[in-house]
Design an enzyme around this catalytic site. Structure first.
Site, PDB file in Angstrom:
ATOM      1  CG  ASP A 116      -0.231  -0.062   2.537  1.00 24.41           C
ATOM      2  OD1 ASP A 116       0.027   1.009   3.119  1.00 24.41           O
ATOM      3  OD2 ASP A 116       0.067  -1.173   3.010  1.00 24.41           O
ATOM      4  CG  ASP A 164      -5.924   3.741   7.830  1.00 27.08           C
ATOM      5  OD1 ASP A 164      -5.937   3.264   8.980  1.00 27.08           O
ATOM      6  OD2 ASP A 164      -4.947   4.367   7.366  1.00 27.08           O
ATOM      7  CD  GLU A 177      -3.502   4.228  11.149  1.00 28.63           C
ATOM      8  OE1 GLU A 177      -2.398   4.420  11.714  1.00 28.63           O
ATOM      9  OE2 GLU A 177      -3.621   3.794   9.981  1.00 28.63           O
TER      10      GLU A 177
END
Length: 283
Positions: A76, A165, A167
């Protein structure tokens, strides 16, 4: 546009009253205070795993010689990588990639189009991911923003479904000021909106430790959204609640590839199936 006389008189009366009482200083304007702008000062540096590595550390990497042959190598990237040599990436064995598209509702990766289209031109299966900012807007708003700026899925057999994503917060409190119930609701808002508008379930990128801390280890998504797990260690380790396997394991932030390294949990045909659509992915 001309102001109606009645409204103008009302405005002058209100301003005069505020001046007389000392509430408004001479020369001040009667305008609503703008909402505080969201902070995107770190957006160009935020990428999948940047905060996980900072909070959880790096504890080694797998013995690549002993990895199951049915694992498919990929990686990625985000804007901080700049121009990517996709032919070299493919030559190093990468078969798929995810590219950061957006963050919150106020940042688009300036390298996204070049990186995303470059991966496609080099023959890699590619997808886009969104760096979540639950502190700035709703999950639905961020799903819409992601879809409008590169996160859409195409049934061309070369495009992976979008990924969320989620986090540690790079701007403050790890959980963005949300309790586990509110965080779980936010993720649900994003994933439901993405599914309704893209026709595919989004992958969820996270770490087990963050998931336990900020969602209370919710088991709500294991049957609907594939897991993209971040853990920089020799083994995958414990999974978040609700998932019995990971679809992708981000195992390293360094290596010969131009971005973070990942293994898809299956042979390349499974990556192709995920890109091809729900029926193929379920087969």
């Amino acid at each position: 546009m001309r102001t109606k006389p009645g409204n103008d008189r009302g405005r002058r009366w209100r301003k005069g009253f505020l001046l007389a009482t000392g509430t408004l200083l001479p020369g001040a304007l009667l305008t609503a205070a703008p909402a505080e702008a969201a902070d995107y000062s770190l957006a160009g540096q935020n990428y999948a795993g940047s905060q996980i590595a900072a909070h959880e550390g790096v504890h080694g990497s797998p013995d690549l010689a002993r990895i199951d042959a049915d694992q498919t190598l990929g990686h990625d990237v985000s804007g901080h990588q700049g121009v990517v040599d996709w032919k070299a990436a493919s030559g190093s064995g990468a078969r798929f990639t995810y590219v950061k598209a957006t963050e919150g509702t106020g940042f688009v990766n300036p390298q996204f189009t070049a990186q995303y289209d470059g991966a496609h031109a080099a023959g890699l299966i590619r997808g886009a991911y969104h760096f979540a900012r639950p502190d700035v807007s709703s999950g639905a708003e961020q799903a819409d923003y992601f879809l409008a700026h590169g996160g859409a899925w195409r049934g061309d057999g070369k495009t992976l479904p979008g990924a969320l994503d989620i986090e540690y917060n790079p701007y403050g409190d790890a959980c963005y000021g949300k309790n586990p119930a509110d965080m779980t609701a936010w993720i649900t808002d994003f994933t439901r909106t993405y599914l309704a508008k893209a026709g595919r379930s989004a992958l969820i990128y996270t770490s087990t430790s963050w998931w336990k801390l900020c969602t209370g280890n919710s088991n709500r998504f294991g049957n609907t959204d594939p897991l993209w797990l971040a853990r920089y260690a020799p083994q995958v380790g414990e999974l978040p609640a609700g998932w019995d396997k990971q679809s992708i394991w981000q195992f390293s932030r360094t290596g010969g590839l131009p971005g973070d390294q990942n293994y898809y949990n299956g042979p390349f045909r499974r990556v192709q199936a995920l890109a091809s659509g729900p029926a193929a992915a379920a087969a």
